[in-house]
Write a protein that holds these residues in place. Structure first.
Motif, mmCIF file in Angstrom:
data_model
loop_
_atom_site.group_PDB
_atom_site.id
_atom_site.type_symbol
_atom_site.label_atom_id
_atom_site.label_comp_id
_atom_site.label_asym_id
_atom_site.label_seq_id
_atom_site.Cartn_x
_atom_site.Cartn_y
_atom_site.Cartn_z
ATOM 1 N N MET A 278 0.847 -1.202 0.000
ATOM 2 C CA MET A 278 0.000 0.000 0.000
ATOM 3 C C MET A 278 0.878 1.246 0.000
ATOM 4 S SD MET A 278 -3.300 0.470 2.404
ATOM 5 C CE MET A 278 -3.087 -1.011 3.367
ATOM 6 N N ASN A 279 0.594 2.170 -0.868
ATOM 7 C CA ASN A 279 1.434 3.368 -0.837
ATOM 8 C C ASN A 279 0.915 4.379 0.178
ATOM 9 O OD1 ASN A 279 -0.719 4.598 -1.944
ATOM 10 N ND2 ASN A 279 0.108 4.716 -4.014
ATOM 11 N N GLU A 280 1.722 5.386 0.402
ATOM 12 C CA GLU A 280 1.436 6.381 1.429
ATOM 13 C C GLU A 280 0.070 7.040 1.219
ATOM 14 O OE1 GLU A 280 2.658 7.288 4.194
ATOM 15 O OE2 GLU A 280 1.453 9.104 4.411
ATOM 16 N N LYS A 281 -0.266 7.276 -0.032
ATOM 17 C CA LYS A 281 -1.511 7.977 -0.311
ATOM 18 C C LYS A 281 -2.722 7.164 0.125
ATOM 19 C CE LYS A 281 -2.371 11.392 -3.857
ATOM 20 N NZ LYS A 281 -2.284 11.683 -5.278
ATOM 21 N N THR A 282 -2.735 5.885 -0.213
ATOM 22 C CA THR A 282 -3.856 5.026 0.173
ATOM 23 C C THR A 282 -3.937 4.918 1.683
ATOM 24 O OG1 THR A 282 -2.733 3.640 -1.426
ATOM 25 C CG2 THR A 282 -4.980 3.031 -0.837
#
Lengths: 278, 246, 287
Positions: free
Chosen positions: A1-5
């Motif tokens: 999962m990236n930071e934005k999600t």
């Protein structure tokens, strides 16, 4: 999962939580208010319960008076004990060990569930001391319950008084007692009163300590300390539990909540006037 | 001429000795300044004189003679009434100005309204607040810092003490207010014996008649202010005055 | 004269304080003494691990294992529901809101804490129990789940205020240095504030557990009160509700009567353990 999600999910979670809490607050009040408001009229507030079974008709006046009486007795009893203990702990007790012991006992006491206090009140006060189911037995039991609440707050207030102010009184050659009554208690007065009112509201709403010690389904306004009483939280319990009258139950719940709200507002006003005073 | 005689005074908190075998006499109706670096024990010495030290958990050995009689042979309350005290930060009670000044007189049994009014008026005049205050029912905590401190001095005077102890009374105040208080102390010294602990050397120089220099709980030098500042006998005093200890 | 008055006042204060403390101790000793009579007949182990509660039967038929489980089960369901909501709200309150909004929300939460438990039970019965009956097509909605839901609302204020308080302090400590790094608020909270408030979150959970297990009215009104092994959607019984419902009926001095004291005593022991745990956790929070 990236930071934005992650950030998105996180924000969604906390926002949703807050909305749920707010929704619950509004829902509870809306629910009681909208359902209870129709039941409230002068007759409901000022008459005794009637009908068959008792409570299906009429009002809740004796329960209002009973609840206020129970609150009064518990507050007087608990305040005398709690304020004395706090004064002792802050101004007279010189042994750290005794202080620690009293704190420990008070803290344990605040964790004892109210029904256990009810159990004690029932067996010891009602049966052994032969007080019977009465305003007195119920008031004392509620007093046990709110004692730690008041004690902790009063002690905190007393400790918060500026030490140098107290010292300047001693430096004038003035005794502890005079300093206590003419300087410290006046400074703490509004905090103490507000702690007692809050505790009173707490006592008034509690049903479990009085089920066994004071409350009955029907009684007139008590004529003495040894009479049994009606009380709002118990009345609400009976009306719902026995399925007597839903309409009257809504009304009773609303009256109980409004009374507590009034008590809360009084306590807040006391606090605000004090802040302005400073 | 000495109103207070201190003989071999030692003071300790628990195991820690703060004042060591200190002897000095305080002259009547003079201003005596106690100077020394922070933590040297000068405030402790001051609070020993009215036995307030006991409220803070300290213990005293040695002898303090107030008017040639051991201070411990007096009632503690009497000693404190005769030896008043003013603290570092102003400590007005959170009541009205009037109640601040009648608090102690009422305790000592003055009930007559006229008499109380007279005390309030005289005290306010004495500390120079009379013209600055319009409303006696105003909360004392609403006064300015300098006014609060003068009120506290006034409050200490309401019990008619003979000695006034001041523990760095100007450290929380600006220059103008400090000047006010210094002038007040000079006026008061006609009637009262004043002992002042101060950090401010020039303040000691300006107002005091005698100066005592204390270092690590010991009295290093004690003489007229003039001598201590112009011609100190001890090297450590000289170093302190020249600013070495800061 | 004056010092005589002082002495009298001091003595009065001491006597009343002594009386208060002795009274508190006496309450505990009294409960213990009354339960002891029961434990002389039935061993405490049998009482705790036995499966059957039948007040009309023999001594061996008085045991409270299912009731202890019910008490714990309802509280745990409540905590599982309330923790995520409470912690989430505490984060918003401590970091995302302006002072005015914070005050307003806190006011609302205080009010929630002030609602009497009988009112919660009342609403729980009319709303939660009904909802479960309709949506899960249960014969009776009174269940562990209903108790847990009602209780979760009641413990929310404790969870929120405990977490909020320490998160606010931690946030103040780190916010400046973190925003100087150009890191987003949500990153800061997830990577520093939440891990740092671990102990407070745990403390709030234990506090809520203690509160929940001692709760009487609200739970009693929605769980059906049957002393059987608890299932999420089945009826159950908790120790406080057991005492409330049966004490009035039990003949004074009978075994049933003393068994109720014994169950109260067991509850107190459990809560004492929980409080000790709470004290232990709190003493290690060094914010």
């Amino acid at each position: 999962m990236n930071e934005k999600t992650k950030s998105f999910l996180f924000k969604g979670w906390i926002l949703l939580s807050t909305l749920i809490v707010l929704a619950i607050v509004f829902y509870i009040f809306g629910y009681i208010l909208s359902n209870g408001i129709e039941s409230i009229n002068m007759e409901f507030l000022l008459d005794g319960p009637s009908g068959i079974p008792v409570g299906s008709q009429g009002g809740i006046f004796p329960a209002i008076v009973g609840s206020l009486l129970l609150m009064l007795i518990s507050c007087v009893f608990a305040s005398i004990l709690a304020i004395s203990t706090s004064i002792y702990l802050v101004f007279y007790c010189e042994s750290e060990r005794i202080k620690g012991l009293i704190h420990l006992i008070t803290q344990c006491m605040s964790g004892v569930p109210s029904i256990i206090l009810g159990l004690f009140g029932y067996t010891f006060l009602v049966l052994y001391l032969n007080l019977g189911r009465s305003v007195l037995a119920g008031g004392l039991t509620l007093g046990f319950m709110i004692y730690p609440f008041i004690q902790v707050r009063v002690e905190k207030t007393l400790l918060e008084v500026d030490k140098s102010i107290i010292n300047s009184s001693y430096a004038l050659g003035i005794s502890r007692t005079y300093t206590l009554f003419k300087l410290i208690l006046p400074i703490c007065k509004s905090d103490i009163v507000s702690a007692i009112t809050l505790a009173g509201g707490f006592a008034m709403g509690a049903a479990s300590p009085i089920i066994l010690t004071a409350a009955v389904t029907f009684a007139p306004i008590p004529s003495s300390l040894s009479s049994p009483v009606m009380a709002l939280p118990f009345h609400l319990y009976i009306l719902t539990g026995e399925g007597i009258s839903l309409e009257k139950a809504y009304g009773t719940a609303l009256v109980l909540i409004l009374l507590l709200l009034i008590i809360n507002i009084i306590s807040t006003i006391i606090n605000i006037t004090r802040k302005e005073h400073k | 001429m000495s109103i207070l005689k201190i003989n071999n005074l030692s003071v300790s908190y628990g195991n820690k000795q703060v004042i060591k075998d200190l002897s000095m006499n305080i002259a009547r109706n003079k201003i005596t300044a106690i100077i020394g670096p922070s933590g040297c024990g000068k405030s402790t010495l001051l609070t020993s004189l009215n036995l307030m030290i006991e409220e803070n958990g300290g213990s005293i050995s040695g002898e303090i003679l107030f008017k040639d009689k051991a201070s411990i042979s007096y009632e503690k309350a009497d000693i404190r009434r005769m030896i008043g005290m003013v603290f570092q930060t102003p400590t007005p009670f959170p009541f009205s100005i009037y109640k601040n000044l009648t608090y102690a007189p009422k305790y000592y049994g003055i009930k007559d309204k006229k008499e109380l009014n007279r005390i309030v008026e005289d005290t306010l005049k004495e500390v120079g607040l009379y013209d600055e205050i319009d409303d006696l029912n105003m909360l004392a905590t609403k006064l300015s810092g300098g006014q609060q401190q003068r009120l506290c001095i006034g409050r200490a005077l309401t019990v008619e003490p003979e000695i006034l102890l001041l523990d760095e009374p100007c450290s929380a105040l600006d220059i103008r207010n400090t000047e006010n208080i210094e002038k007040l102390l000079l006026d008061l010294s006609d009637e009262y014996t004043i002992v002042i602990v101060t950090h401010n050397l020039s303040q000691a120089k300006r107002i005091s008649d005698y100066t005592a220099f204390i270092l690590d709980g010991e009295l290093i030098e004690y003489d007229t202010t003039d001598k201590v500042f112009t011609n100190p006998k001890d090297n450590r005093t000289r170093e302190y005055i020249e600013g070495i200890y800061g | 004269m004056r010092s005589l008055g002082e002495k009298i006042f001091e003595s009065i204060i001491k006597i009343i304080s002594l009386f208060s403390v002795l009274l508190l101790v006496f309450i505990v000793v009294f409960i213990f003494k009354e339960s002891l009579i029961f434990f002389n007949r039935v061993s405490i182990v049998d009482f705790i691990i036995g499966r059957k509660w039948n007040p009309l039967g023999a001594a061996e038929d008085l045991s409270i294992w299912p009731i202890i489980l019910g008490t714990v089960y309802v509280s745990i369901v409540a905590i599982l529901i309330a923790m995520p909501i409470g912690v989430g709200t505490a984060i918003v309150l401590s970091t995302y809101t302006s002072n005015r909004i914070k005050k307003a929300i806190r006011g609302g939460i205080d009010v929630l804490a002030g609602i009497p438990s009988v009112v919660y039970g009342f609403i729980g019965l009319l709303v939660v129990v009904k909802f479960l009956e309709i949506n899960l097509s249960l014969a009776a909605g009174e269940s562990v789940l209903a108790g847990g839901i009602v209780l979760s609302v009641m413990v929310l204020p404790f969870i929120i205020s405990t977490c909020d308080e320490s998160m606010e302090k931690i946030y103040e400590k780190y916010s400046q240095s973190s925003s100087a790094l150009g890191v987003s608020k949500s990153y800061l909270i997830r990577n520093i504030i939440l891990p740092e408030s671990k102990r407070s979150i745990l403390a709030s959970m234990v506090l809520a557990l203690g509160r929940g297990m001692g709760e009487t009215m609200a739970v009693m009104m929605v769980i059906g009160n049957a002393p059987i092994m608890p299932k999420l959607l089945g009826k159950t019984q908790t120790i406080p509700s057991l005492i409330t419902l049966e004490m009035g009926m039990a003949e004074v001095g009978s075994l049933h009567y003393h068994a109720l004291f014994a169950s109260g005593f067991v509850l107190m022991l459990i809560l004492l353990g929980i409080n000790a745990l709470l004290y232990f956790i709190k003493s290690r929070i060094n914010v």
